[in-house]
Design an enzyme around this catalytic site. Sequence first.
Site, mmCIF file in Angstrom:
data_model
loop_
_atom_site.group_PDB
_atom_site.id
_atom_site.type_symbol
_atom_site.label_atom_id
_atom_site.label_comp_id
_atom_site.label_asym_id
_atom_site.label_seq_id
_atom_site.Cartn_x
_atom_site.Cartn_y
_atom_site.Cartn_z
ATOM 1 N N ARG A 78 -1.737 -14.262 4.400
ATOM 2 C CA ARG A 78 -2.466 -13.629 5.504
ATOM 3 C C ARG A 78 -1.694 -13.801 6.822
ATOM 4 N NH1 ARG A 78 -6.746 -10.178 4.413
ATOM 5 N NH2 ARG A 78 -7.020 -10.371 6.651
ATOM 6 N N LYS A 130 0.822 -1.211 0.000
ATOM 7 C CA LYS A 130 0.000 0.000 0.000
ATOM 8 C C LYS A 130 0.867 1.277 0.000
ATOM 9 C CE LYS A 130 -4.008 -2.078 2.359
ATOM 10 N NZ LYS A 130 -4.889 -1.975 3.560
ATOM 11 N N ARG A 150 2.735 -6.381 9.066
ATOM 12 C CA ARG A 150 2.024 -5.239 9.659
ATOM 13 C C ARG A 150 2.627 -4.824 11.000
ATOM 14 N NH1 ARG A 150 -4.013 -7.063 7.627
ATOM 15 N NH2 ARG A 150 -4.130 -5.642 5.835
ATOM 16 N N GLU A 195 -9.525 -10.738 -7.498
ATOM 17 C CA GLU A 195 -8.569 -9.640 -7.304
ATOM 18 C C GLU A 195 -7.376 -9.743 -8.268
ATOM 19 O OE1 GLU A 195 -9.706 -8.872 -2.605
ATOM 20 O OE2 GLU A 195 -7.675 -9.530 -3.098
ATOM 21 N N PHE A 246 -15.537 3.273 7.084
ATOM 22 C CA PHE A 246 -14.195 3.658 6.643
ATOM 23 C C PHE A 246 -14.009 3.567 5.120
ATOM 24 C CE2 PHE A 246 -14.048 -0.823 8.039
ATOM 25 C CZ PHE A 246 -13.560 -1.453 6.898
ATOM 26 N N THR A 303 -5.161 -7.035 10.926
ATOM 27 C CA THR A 303 -5.491 -5.771 10.249
ATOM 28 C C THR A 303 -4.938 -4.564 11.013
ATOM 29 O OG1 THR A 303 -7.530 -6.811 9.473
ATOM 30 C CG2 THR A 303 -7.411 -4.415 9.303
#
Length: 133
Positions: free
Chosen positions: A85, A9, A102, A126, A57, A91
């Site tokens: 994952r 990202k 993360r 995706e 969001f 998250t």
Amino acid sequence: MEQTLSIIKPDAVERNLGDEIKDIFIKNHLKIKDSKKIHISKEEASEFYKVHQSKPFYDALCSYLSSGPIIVMILEGENAIKENRRLMGATNPKEAEEGTIRKLYGISIDKNSVHGSDSLENAKKEINFFFKN
Ligand code: UDP
Ligand code: MG
């Protein structure tokens, strides 16, 4: 072999973490079958994240994903979806396990550095979204 879609990202691309994150996949037996750096529009982000359209969001999420360059990748390996994952972590980076992407690099629940498909059906959708030919 199973395939999944991974996205590095904007927060991570901006900090030049692309190669470090790719190394984590490679070291954990996920092959990078294809990879490209792109900058998508808010309309494209809204289409990609459509499953979240009812969430509070959603608008911020779509603005964010289109705010700067991202790296989209096809990862391939045994149980690639679950394995990606696992490597990503929770998250919310604050809740992510030690050593996960993360936990290592995520800034906040919204700027959490990576996306990964969550099911076989979504992985196919995706991958096709970014790599249809
Ligand atoms: N997100 C957010 N606020 C929230 C929950 C999610 O900004 O309270 C963002 C976050 O960037 C997350 C994305 O929305 O990665 C998609 O949410 P999902 O629940 O699918 O999490 P993921 O599958 O990415 O772990
Ligand atoms: Mg998700």
